[in-house]
Write a protein that holds these residues in place. Sequence first.
Motif, PDB file in Angstrom:
ATOM      1  N   ALA A  40     -19.393  -8.467  -2.463  1.00  0.00           N
ATOM      2  CA  ALA A  40     -20.798  -8.239  -2.091  1.00  0.00           C
ATOM      3  C   ALA A  40     -21.466  -7.248  -3.297  1.00  0.00           C
ATOM      4  O   ALA A  40     -21.409  -6.472  -3.374  1.00  0.00           O
ATOM      5  N   HIS A  42     -25.024  -4.972  -2.749  1.00  0.00           N
ATOM      6  CA  HIS A  42     -26.646  -4.806  -2.264  1.00  0.00           C
ATOM      7  C   HIS A  42     -27.861  -4.654  -3.169  1.00  0.00           C
ATOM      8  O   HIS A  42     -27.981  -3.774  -4.215  1.00  0.00           O
ATOM      9  N   PRO A  45     -30.175  -0.982  -1.488  1.00  0.00           N
ATOM     10  CA  PRO A  45     -29.930  -0.693  -0.786  1.00  0.00           C
ATOM     11  C   PRO A  45     -30.717   0.222   0.258  1.00  0.00           C
ATOM     12  O   PRO A  45     -30.832   0.980   1.021  1.00  0.00           O
ATOM     13  N   ASN A  49     -32.022  -4.097   3.772  1.00  0.00           N
ATOM     14  CA  ASN A  49     -29.482  -4.357   4.162  1.00  0.00           C
ATOM     15  C   ASN A  49     -29.268  -5.775   3.652  1.00  0.00           C
ATOM     16  O   ASN A  49     -28.102  -6.177   4.171  1.00  0.00           O
ATOM     17  N   ARG A  51     -27.315  -8.227   1.706  1.00  0.00           N
ATOM     18  CA  ARG A  51     -26.421  -8.452   0.365  1.00  0.00           C
ATOM     19  C   ARG A  51     -26.280  -9.852  -0.462  1.00  0.00           C
ATOM     20  O   ARG A  51     -26.216 -10.746   0.769  1.00  0.00           O
TER      21      ARG A  51
END
Length: 112
Positions: A40, A42, A45, A49, A51
């Motif tokens: 995953a 990000h 970040p 949030n 992903r």
Amino acid sequence: TLELPAGSIDPGDADPLAGAQRELREETGYGGGDWRPLGALHTSPGKANTRSFAYLATSVTRLGEPQPDATEDIEVVLTPLGEVLGLLTSGAVVDSNSLAAGLLALRALGRL
């Protein structure tokens, strides 16, 4: 821009893998094959949030014509595996998710 196939997980998708398989089929016309998760990502970040789930699909076959969304203008560019690292490191690919997923895929294939 030159990017890897990508998209959103739709409400009808059972999981991120199903979304990735659907997006590959819609955007390229390819499907089937063997799939393995790469991780995953990000995207930002510190700000969101969001992903992205990266997968490596091997042994896929052409199932039909691409079926992009009305807002997409897509040209499928088939690239020999030996040229991918050069595209990722030369500035030809500027999409951060494509860069990260491409490098993860090359590592999984033993090319890094």
